[in-house]
Motif scaffolding. Sequence first.
Motif, mmCIF file in Angstrom:
data_model
loop_
_atom_site.group_PDB
_atom_site.id
_atom_site.type_symbol
_atom_site.label_atom_id
_atom_site.label_comp_id
_atom_site.label_asym_id
_atom_site.label_seq_id
_atom_site.Cartn_x
_atom_site.Cartn_y
_atom_site.Cartn_z
ATOM 1 N N GLY A 60 67.040 25.503 81.062
ATOM 2 C CA GLY A 60 67.637 26.824 80.974
ATOM 3 C C GLY A 60 68.730 26.955 79.942
ATOM 4 O O GLY A 60 69.306 28.037 79.800
ATOM 5 N N ARG A 61 69.017 25.880 79.214
ATOM 6 C CA ARG A 61 70.083 25.914 78.202
ATOM 7 C C ARG A 61 69.559 25.736 76.784
ATOM 8 O O ARG A 61 70.331 25.508 75.871
ATOM 9 C CB ARG A 61 71.124 24.833 78.513
ATOM 10 C CG ARG A 61 71.865 25.049 79.825
ATOM 11 C CD ARG A 61 72.831 23.918 80.108
ATOM 12 N NE ARG A 61 73.625 24.172 81.305
ATOM 13 C CZ ARG A 61 73.220 23.885 82.538
ATOM 14 N NH1 ARG A 61 72.015 23.324 82.720
ATOM 15 N NH2 ARG A 61 73.971 24.154 83.587
ATOM 16 N N VAL A 62 68.257 25.839 76.619
ATOM 17 C CA VAL A 62 67.620 25.761 75.299
ATOM 18 C C VAL A 62 66.965 27.115 75.020
ATOM 19 O O VAL A 62 66.227 27.635 75.865
ATOM 20 C CB VAL A 62 66.585 24.622 75.235
ATOM 21 C CG1 VAL A 62 65.928 24.585 73.856
ATOM 22 C CG2 VAL A 62 67.234 23.284 75.549
ATOM 23 N N GLU A 63 67.254 27.672 73.853
ATOM 24 C CA GLU A 63 66.712 28.966 73.461
ATOM 25 C C GLU A 63 65.913 28.833 72.175
ATOM 26 O O GLU A 63 66.179 27.945 71.353
ATOM 27 C CB GLU A 63 67.832 29.996 73.274
ATOM 28 C CG GLU A 63 68.647 30.254 74.518
ATOM 29 C CD GLU A 63 69.764 31.242 74.262
ATOM 30 O OE1 GLU A 63 69.834 31.765 73.126
ATOM 31 O OE2 GLU A 63 70.570 31.487 75.175
ATOM 32 N N CYS A 64 64.958 29.742 72.012
ATOM 33 C CA CYS A 64 64.129 29.773 70.804
ATOM 34 C C CYS A 64 64.001 31.216 70.348
ATOM 35 O O CYS A 64 63.628 32.098 71.132
ATOM 36 C CB CYS A 64 62.750 29.178 71.071
ATOM 37 S SG CYS A 64 61.629 29.229 69.653
ATOM 38 N N THR A 65 64.325 31.482 69.090
ATOM 39 C CA THR A 65 64.213 32.814 68.510
ATOM 40 C C THR A 65 63.466 32.723 67.189
ATOM 41 O O THR A 65 63.528 31.698 66.498
ATOM 42 C CB THR A 65 65.596 33.448 68.279
ATOM 43 O OG1 THR A 65 66.345 32.626 67.377
ATOM 44 C CG2 THR A 65 66.357 33.579 69.597
ATOM 45 N N ILE A 66 62.783 33.774 66.837
ATOM 46 C CA ILE A 66 62.065 33.851 65.565
ATOM 47 C C ILE A 66 62.500 35.115 64.849
ATOM 48 O O ILE A 66 62.813 36.137 65.487
ATOM 49 C CB ILE A 66 60.539 33.833 65.764
ATOM 50 C CG1 ILE A 66 60.115 34.913 66.769
ATOM 51 C CG2 ILE A 66 60.067 32.470 66.222
ATOM 52 C CD1 ILE A 66 58.627 34.967 67.015
ATOM 53 N N ASP A 99 64.527 29.359 65.166
ATOM 54 C CA ASP A 99 65.774 28.714 65.575
ATOM 55 C C ASP A 99 65.629 28.137 66.973
ATOM 56 O O ASP A 99 65.228 28.847 67.909
ATOM 57 C CB ASP A 99 66.942 29.702 65.546
ATOM 58 C CG ASP A 99 67.392 30.032 64.134
ATOM 59 O OD1 ASP A 99 66.972 29.318 63.214
ATOM 60 O OD2 ASP A 99 68.140 31.008 63.964
ATOM 61 N N VAL A 100 65.952 26.850 67.110
ATOM 62 C CA VAL A 100 66.009 26.191 68.411
ATOM 63 C C VAL A 100 67.483 25.910 68.696
ATOM 64 O O VAL A 100 68.125 25.134 67.974
ATOM 65 C CB VAL A 100 65.188 24.890 68.428
ATOM 66 C CG1 VAL A 100 65.264 24.234 69.799
ATOM 67 C CG2 VAL A 100 63.740 25.169 68.051
ATOM 68 N N ARG A 147 60.511 29.038 75.365
ATOM 69 C CA ARG A 147 59.532 29.837 74.630
ATOM 70 C C ARG A 147 60.285 30.890 73.820
ATOM 71 O O ARG A 147 61.457 31.164 74.090
ATOM 72 C CB ARG A 147 58.539 30.507 75.570
ATOM 73 C CG ARG A 147 57.648 29.531 76.340
ATOM 74 C CD ARG A 147 56.528 30.269 77.031
ATOM 75 N NE ARG A 147 55.643 30.907 76.075
ATOM 76 C CZ ARG A 147 54.603 30.317 75.488
ATOM 77 N NH1 ARG A 147 54.321 29.047 75.767
ATOM 78 N NH2 ARG A 147 53.846 30.980 74.645
ATOM 79 N N ALA A 148 59.605 31.451 72.847
ATOM 80 C CA ALA A 148 60.246 32.451 71.992
ATOM 81 C C ALA A 148 60.696 33.637 72.836
ATOM 82 O O ALA A 148 59.910 34.193 73.619
ATOM 83 C CB ALA A 148 59.293 32.900 70.893
ATOM 84 N N SER A 149 61.956 34.014 72.675
ATOM 85 C CA SER A 149 62.517 35.123 73.445
ATOM 86 C C SER A 149 62.279 36.477 72.797
ATOM 87 O O SER A 149 62.618 37.504 73.384
ATOM 88 C CB SER A 149 64.026 34.909 73.637
ATOM 89 O OG SER A 149 64.682 34.829 72.377
ATOM 90 N N ASN A 150 61.736 36.496 71.587
ATOM 91 C CA ASN A 150 61.465 37.758 70.900
ATOM 92 C C ASN A 150 60.148 37.624 70.146
ATOM 93 O O ASN A 150 59.475 36.602 70.218
ATOM 94 C CB ASN A 150 62.610 38.135 69.960
ATOM 95 C CG ASN A 150 62.801 37.100 68.864
ATOM 96 O OD1 ASN A 150 62.512 35.915 69.055
ATOM 97 N ND2 ASN A 150 63.281 37.528 67.713
#
Length: 362
Positions: free
Chosen positions: A27-33, A51-52, A132-135
């Motif tokens: 829950g503390r790892v984010e991924c955006t494109i 971005d990871v 997983r990608a949030s956007n």
Amino acid sequence: MIWFLVPLAILIFAWLWPLLWYAAVQGRVECTIASERRECEAGEGVPVEIDVINRSFVPLPFVEVRVRLPEGLSFHPSVQRPDLCVITRVWIKSRARIRVQVYGVRRGPQILSDVSVVGHEGFGLAIRPLARASNAVWLAIRPARRASHAHLPFRMLQGLRAAPRALVADETWVRGVRPYQYGDPVRHIDWRATARLGDLVVKQFFPTAQRQFLVILNAQVSEPHWLRYHREAFEALCDELSAWADRLHRGGAEVLFATNASVSLRRLKSAPDRITPSALRSLLAHAHPYAAYGLEVLLLPVLRAPDAYPGELILFSSWESARQAAVLRQLERMGKAVHVVRPKLREDGGESDGHHDLLHRI
């Protein structure tokens, strides 16, 4: 006695460490494109950044970013390559940025969202999903540029007889210059402007007569309009329409365009309005092969107020209902020059008219 406890402690640590590591990063790892481009040509590369972000207090020594592209995108300009895996690492409270090139291989809007991140604690004892990608990134691919060799419907009504009328450029009146396009005559190249601008440009002339065309793109292939769709025929129509618009613009004609195709992130083009070839190709990049309403919604206003619209109508369509065909015949009796362009579909034996082929498919 203590020497017997060392192997036991190592086994306990090897069993607990992946669990503790995953509990610390879960829950503390984010991924955006992200991408700066929203439209591109077919075969043109678009930079996409992934971005990871690690917001935990433990490092990510092994991170694998898996990207799955939709059918219309590829990681290679000429070969379908939809999958990509990138391995990296992310330290405590930091991020890793991955830059890739994505190429459009098919016209239309595409959504890039299938990006997943997996990793392990460094020893490979247990690979776990991290994010997983949030956007999502929207990319629209414009129709490929190509030259049209079709004969334009140049004619006029003289009484009850249709007589051909040529629309040619008057080479004694220069309107300006524009970038060179495939198929332009060599004698029209403006060499002085080319040397001054650094790019090959050709002269634009005033036509012998200012003409207007009403161009309609029909995405309907069944009755009711929402029942079925035909992607291959719609793609062929978009290619034909893009080529025809370029040729009409080079001839000095003015185009009024309308369509019943659904368009993402844009307003529906239901009312005929003036449009340039570049704006038309941008609109086609966002068009879906689904009809938002029937073709009669576009034809009935022309039937009710024929003087408010140009006298020549070009319909890009692969199917019309009996009622719509009757409206087209009535427009011809009212003096409108109606020209229907059918899609050229690729078959095993060569090209075929998509009108008859479509009737068998649905």
